[in-house]
Design a protein around this motif. Structure first.
Motif, PDB file in Angstrom:
ATOM      1  N   TYR A  40       0.827  -1.215   0.000  1.00  0.00           N
ATOM      2  CA  TYR A  40       0.000   0.000   0.000  1.00  0.00           C
ATOM      3  C   TYR A  40       0.860   1.264   0.000  1.00  0.00           C
ATOM      4  N   MET A  44       0.648   4.161  -2.919  1.00  0.00           N
ATOM      5  CA  MET A  44       0.457   5.594  -2.678  1.00  0.00           C
ATOM      6  C   MET A  44       1.665   6.407  -3.160  1.00  0.00           C
ATOM      7  N   ASN A  45       2.845   5.868  -3.025  1.00  0.00           N
ATOM      8  CA  ASN A  45       4.024   6.559  -3.536  1.00  0.00           C
ATOM      9  C   ASN A  45       4.046   6.575  -5.061  1.00  0.00           C
ATOM     10  N   VAL A  47       1.373   6.994  -6.822  1.00  0.00           N
ATOM     11  CA  VAL A  47       0.502   8.142  -7.096  1.00  0.00           C
ATOM     12  C   VAL A  47       1.283   9.441  -6.885  1.00  0.00           C
ATOM     13  N   THR A  48       2.089   9.489  -5.840  1.00  0.00           N
ATOM     14  CA  THR A  48       2.902  10.678  -5.573  1.00  0.00           C
ATOM     15  C   THR A  48       3.876  10.938  -6.723  1.00  0.00           C
ATOM     16  N   ALA A  86      -5.717   9.572  -8.857  1.00  0.00           N
ATOM     17  CA  ALA A  86      -5.588   9.442  -7.400  1.00  0.00           C
ATOM     18  C   ALA A  86      -6.922   9.042  -6.768  1.00  0.00           C
ATOM     19  N   VAL A  90      -7.690   5.516  -4.708  1.00  0.00           N
ATOM     20  CA  VAL A  90      -8.242   5.488  -3.349  1.00  0.00           C
ATOM     21  C   VAL A  90      -9.581   4.743  -3.323  1.00  0.00           C
ATOM     22  N   PRO A  93      -8.200   0.464  -4.359  1.00  0.00           N
ATOM     23  CA  PRO A  93      -6.760   0.193  -4.341  1.00  0.00           C
ATOM     24  C   PRO A  93      -6.417  -1.251  -4.710  1.00  0.00           C
TER      25      PRO A  93
END
Length: 161
Positions: A40, A44-45, A47-48, A86, A90, A93
């Motif tokens: 996870y 998320m990284n 997406v960053t 993003a 969310v 996922p």
């Protein structure tokens, strides 16, 4: 005969791809505690990185995998804005982790196939190449990481080159 020899180098990569779904289903969803870390965080990284920002989790050799994840996310949503991507990540996922892990295994299968070709060419031995390509199937640690979105399976595969 030459074409048949090159088809032999596809056996183990195809087997690797075929085993991905049963292993992924056996392992269970990424949100289970045994599968959660670091998948996870890498998602998320990714997406960053897609937003062209530095990832927060950069103390681990996973930055190339996170960058690869950003490319996969863009490919999954080619016409969406970064914010829409993003939001989609969310909202679901697990779907995104599953697709990203499949593309990671696909990349590993391609590396495995290419390495078999290189070994056969350099050593002039089809048998040596086939034995080499079978080596990931001997390592139970690799099976633990197959279907996960983390650098372990990719790092092991890259070590074959």
């Amino acid at each position: 005969m030459q074409r048949f020899k090159y088809l032999l180098f596809a056996i183990f990569p195809i087997l690797l791809l075929a085993l991905w779904a049963p292993i992924e289903n056996w392992r269970g969803p990424h949100y289970l505690s045994s599968n959660l870390d670091p998948d996870y965080a890498y998602l998320m990284n990714s997406v960053t990185i897609l937003h062209l920002r530095s990832p927060w989790h950069r103390d681990h050799p996973g930055t190339p995998v996170q960058s690869f994840g950003a490319v996969v996310l863009r490919a999954m949503h080619p016409l969406s804005s970064k914010t829409e991507i993003a939001d989609a990540v969310v909202a679901d996922p697990e779907k995104h982790l599953r697709v990203m892990s499949y593309f990671l295994v696909f990349l590993c299968a391609a590396i495995l196939g290419f390495s078999g070709f290189l070994i056969a060419r350099e050593l002039q031995s089809t048998a040596a190449a086939i034995i080499f390509q079978s080596s990931p199937f001997w390592n139970p640690v690799l099976w633990k990481h197959m279907g996960r979105f983390n650098p372990d399976f990719l790092a092991a595969t890259l070590s074959f080159l």
